[in-house]
Design an enzyme around this catalytic site. Structure first.
Site, PDB file in Angstrom:
ATOM      1  N   HIS A  78      25.256  19.673 -19.972  1.00 22.99           N
ATOM      2  CA  HIS A  78      24.831  18.292 -20.198  1.00 22.99           C
ATOM      3  C   HIS A  78      23.463  18.314 -20.869  1.00 22.99           C
ATOM      4  CE1 HIS A  78      22.867  19.269 -16.410  1.00 22.99           C
ATOM      5  NE2 HIS A  78      22.119  18.182 -16.489  1.00 22.99           N
ATOM      6  N   ASP A  82      16.057  20.563 -19.141  1.00 24.17           N
ATOM      7  CA  ASP A  82      15.967  21.848 -18.453  1.00 24.17           C
ATOM      8  C   ASP A  82      17.208  22.703 -18.686  1.00 24.17           C
ATOM      9  OD1 ASP A  82      17.039  19.673 -16.801  1.00 24.17           O
ATOM     10  OD2 ASP A  82      17.291  21.150 -15.217  1.00 24.17           O
ATOM     11  N   HIS A  83      18.184  22.163 -19.404  1.00 24.96           N
ATOM     12  CA  HIS A  83      19.386  22.903 -19.791  1.00 24.96           C
ATOM     13  C   HIS A  83      19.443  23.145 -21.293  1.00 24.96           C
ATOM     14  CE1 HIS A  83      21.306  22.212 -15.798  1.00 24.96           C
ATOM     15  NE2 HIS A  83      20.425  21.226 -15.816  1.00 24.96           N
TER      16      HIS A  83
END
Length: 263
Positions: A78, A82-83
């Protein structure tokens, strides 16, 4: 000696095909940090990466070291930073193509992820499940021995839902899909520790959401049917650290919408 969670910046083997590199970005919303999963079929040198993690030179360097730069494909669970913050640095250093549901995060001329598609890459078969609720673009990935859930199901605690209309109903349906898909498979979340069997963790999530919904319904009986989300948070989350109330407000808003539109 085998590494145990949490182990920052080091490759930790979890299943036959899955290893993890934990980003050093712990926090209230990220728990111990962001898990970047590296999937490699037996006998293969190339791999698939799930979530490059935050924009952090050290974390990207750890991924490159762990993969030898041989990344056949990177998948995004998603859009949260932080991804996805590490996407461009990882692409620059390895040339990996990147796929996500949100076209903003595609790299290398790829197509957006589609629910129920099957990806074959680096000798792996990966089934794609759309699992909205935490975000509208949340995707989970199913291997023969593991279920990768992004932030839809965490390794510890529970996740925050979007406040958008329909998010709570979407999330319940996502959990129903995951409890079936995860039976007998390891749970590999984007935050927190892994678990040997996803099914009981997902069932806990289902029970917890229904419990919270009952609490919200009871709060409305006391506060009135038009009570705002923060008033409900103060009642339902009275025993929770107030620093988490803003995040809880988003989940409560999703539940209020569900109760007012779907019952």
């Amino acid at each position: 000696m085998a590494l145990e969670h949490p182990a920052y910046g080091q490759l930790r083997q979890v299943t036959t095909t899955a290893s993890v590199v934990l980003a050093d970005n712990p926090g209230q919303m990220t728990l111990d940090g962001t898990n970047t999963w590296i999937l490699r079929a037996p006998g293969r040198s190339d791999c698939v990466v799930i979530d490059p993690g935050p924009k952090d030179k050290a974390h990207t360097a750890a991924i490159v070291a762990a993969t030898g730069g041989e990344i056949a494909l990177t998948l995004i669970t998603h859009h949260h930073h932080d991804h996805t913050g590490g996407i461009d640095r990882l692409v620059a250093q390895t040339g990996t193509p990147v796929r996500a549901k949100d076209s903003e995060y595609l790299r290398g001329g790829t197509d957006p992820l589609v629910d129920d598609e099957v990806i074959e890459a680096a000798g792996l078969r990966i089934d794609v499940l759309a699992t909205p609720g935490h975000t509208v673009d949340s995707m989970s990935f199913v291997l023969d021995d593991a279920l990768l859930t992004g932030d839809t199901v965490l390794g510890r605690g529970t996740t925050v839902l979007e406040s958008r209309s329909g998010a709570f109903g979407d999330y319940l349906r996502s959990l129903d899909r995951l409890v079936t898909a995860g039976a007998g498979k390891a749970l590999l979340p984007a935050h927190g520790p892994d678990h040997p069997d996803a099914e009981p963790v997902v069932r806990y999530y289902i029970d917890h959401r229904h419990e919270r919904l009952t609490q919200v319904r009871e709060a409305l009986r006391d506060l009135g049917p038009d009570a705002g989300a923060m008033a409900v948070v103060r009642r339902v989350y009275a025993d929770v650290d107030k620093r988490l109330w803003l995040a809880a407000r988003s989940s409560v808003q999703a539940q209020l919408d569900y109760l007012r539109t779907e019952g």
